[in-house]
Design a protein around this motif. Structure first.
Motif, PDB file in Angstrom:
ATOM      1  N   GLU A   1      23.544  31.140 -23.375  1.00  0.00           N
ATOM      2  CA  GLU A   1      22.865  32.217 -24.092  1.00  0.00           C
ATOM      3  C   GLU A   1      22.744  31.901 -25.578  1.00  0.00           C
ATOM      4  O   GLU A   1      21.711  32.161 -26.201  1.00  0.00           O
ATOM      5  N   GLU A   2      23.824  31.324 -26.160  1.00  0.00           N
ATOM      6  CA  GLU A   2      23.765  30.965 -27.576  1.00  0.00           C
ATOM      7  C   GLU A   2      22.711  29.894 -27.819  1.00  0.00           C
ATOM      8  O   GLU A   2      21.955  29.948 -28.793  1.00  0.00           O
ATOM      9  N   ARG A   3      22.646  28.904 -26.911  1.00  0.00           N
ATOM     10  CA  ARG A   3      21.631  27.867 -27.058  1.00  0.00           C
ATOM     11  C   ARG A   3      20.236  28.461 -26.942  1.00  0.00           C
ATOM     12  O   ARG A   3      19.315  28.083 -27.671  1.00  0.00           O
ATOM     13  N   ASN A   4      20.068  29.393 -26.013  1.00  0.00           N
ATOM     14  CA  ASN A   4      18.761  30.040 -25.875  1.00  0.00           C
ATOM     15  C   ASN A   4      18.403  30.818 -27.142  1.00  0.00           C
ATOM     16  O   ASN A   4      17.257  30.801 -27.584  1.00  0.00           O
ATOM     17  N   ALA A   5      19.392  31.474 -27.745  1.00  0.00           N
ATOM     18  CA  ALA A   5      19.128  32.211 -28.978  1.00  0.00           C
ATOM     19  C   ALA A   5      18.730  31.260 -30.109  1.00  0.00           C
ATOM     20  O   ALA A   5      17.804  31.534 -30.884  1.00  0.00           O
ATOM     21  N   MET A   6      19.409  30.127 -30.201  1.00  0.00           N
ATOM     22  CA  MET A   6      19.059  29.141 -31.225  1.00  0.00           C
ATOM     23  C   MET A   6      17.662  28.586 -30.995  1.00  0.00           C
ATOM     24  O   MET A   6      16.889  28.380 -31.952  1.00  0.00           O
ATOM     25  N   ALA A   7      17.313  28.341 -29.725  1.00  0.00           N
ATOM     26  CA  ALA A   7      15.969  27.833 -29.432  1.00  0.00           C
ATOM     27  C   ALA A   7      14.903  28.853 -29.825  1.00  0.00           C
ATOM     28  O   ALA A   7      13.860  28.499 -30.394  1.00  0.00           O
TER      29      ALA A   7
ATOM     30  N   GLU B   1      33.257  29.345 -16.364  1.00  0.00           N
ATOM     31  CA  GLU B   1      31.867  29.698 -16.059  1.00  0.00           C
ATOM     32  C   GLU B   1      31.317  30.707 -17.053  1.00  0.00           C
ATOM     33  O   GLU B   1      30.158  30.600 -17.484  1.00  0.00           O
ATOM     34  N   MET B   2      32.153  31.684 -17.434  1.00  0.00           N
ATOM     35  CA  MET B   2      31.698  32.664 -18.420  1.00  0.00           C
ATOM     36  C   MET B   2      31.446  31.995 -19.767  1.00  0.00           C
ATOM     37  O   MET B   2      30.478  32.326 -20.470  1.00  0.00           O
TER      38      MET B   2
END
Length: 316
Positions: free
Chosen positions: A144-150, A136-137
């Motif tokens: 979070e990484e995907r959100n940062a890339m977006a 889960e972590m």
């Protein structure tokens, strides 16, 4: 009435202080048991007689501390109570994993809110639970990484859009400058020029300022030309009189010469000086109105009506 503070103590006749020596006993093995007073931490139902016991009911219980039972270094405690109706033994213990209690024997909990949606997770082992937490972590970090890339992609797209807008604006400005220069060189050829809104506003303000400046210059010139014109007129009259006198004297002195000499004398006389208004002054704006210095008599206000005085109308 007995004394509050006893200063002397009674010792019987057969008292033997040697019998009060400390006796060394072996340490008790097994869990340590204590008698405590507690309240039921949850509502429960006795499985023997069906009696309901609400949360907060007080009991005299035995508290057991098993030394070998721990959860992540946290000591577990077990409690023994009896049903208030049939005296059946009920056993429950602490559950630091879920921050609650677990009934082991003799009763059934009415509600277990911490078990909602966790039926499959209660049977898993510690290793499985740790693996699930790590998974889960990892998923959360990946999200979070995907959100940062977006966010980075969105910022890049915004920067590209701003650069494109700036390039288009520069192109429009350069084209307008080129067309304006071509119109000046081409001798008044009408060409359509695309002007941005801010450039149009700035140009309009410049034109308004130029028009105001011309209007003030025209008014100032008119005020300056009024007095010199009168002086020039006087000088012209004087010059005309002098020329006339010179002409009369010349004609009296040379009366015998005839009409030809009079003609030459009149031609040689200086012409009156005529002043012309400056033609370079722009006449785009009409001249300002001539100020009037006529005295105006203000009508007196009738304050008698405010004081409640009524004036009589004149008979005549």
């Amino acid at each position: 009435m007995s004394e509050r503070k006893v200063l002397s103590k009674y010792y019987p006749a057969d008292f033997d202080p040697s019998l009060l020596g400390r006796s060394r006993k072996p340490k008790e093995t097994g869990p340590r048991v204590q008698t405590v007073r507690l309240m039921a931490p949850f509502s429960m139902k006795c499985v023997a007689c069906g009696e309901y016991m609400y949360r907060g009911r007080k009991f005299n219980a035995r508290k057991e501390t098993p030394q070998e039972e721990r959860y992540l270094g946290i000591q577990l405690y077990r409690f023994y109570i009896r049903c208030t109706r049939c005296s059946a033994e009920i056993i429950f213990r602490t559950d630091p994993r879920n921050q609650n209690y677990i009934v082991e024997k003799g009763a059934k909990r009415n509600t277990e809110p911490w078990r909602r949606g966790l039926e499959g997770e209660l049977d898993e082992s510690d290793e499985a639970r740790l693996d699930r937490i790590e998974r889960e972590m990892g998923e959360a970090e990946g999200e979070e990484e995907r959100n940062a890339m977006a966010e980075l992609e969105a910022k890049t797209a915004d920067a590209k859009r701003e650069m494109a807008v700036a390039d288009a604006l520069d192109e429009i400005r350069s084209r307008n400058a080129r067309l304006e220069r071509a119109s000046r060189e081409g001798g008044g050829v009408d060409l359509e020029i695309v002007v941005p809104a801010d450039e149009q506003l700035r140009r309009q303000e410049a034109e308004d300022a130029e028009a105001a400046r011309r209007a003030f210059a025209f008014a100032r010139t008119q005020s300056l030309l009024e007095e010199p014109m009168e002086e020039d007129g006087e000088d012209g009259e004087e010059g005309g009189n002098g020329s006339a006198r010179n002409g009369v004297a010349g004609s009296s002195r040379a009366g015998s010469e005839g009409d030809s000499v009079a003609t030459t004398t009149a031609a040689a006389a200086p012409a009156p000086v005529q002043t012309k208004p400056a033609s370079t002054v722009s006449t785009d704006m009409p001249p300002p109105p001539v100020p009037s210095f006529k005295r105006q008599v203000k009508k007196k206000k009738d304050h008698a009506a405010l004081l409640g005085i009524k004036k009589k109308q004149p008979l005549v």
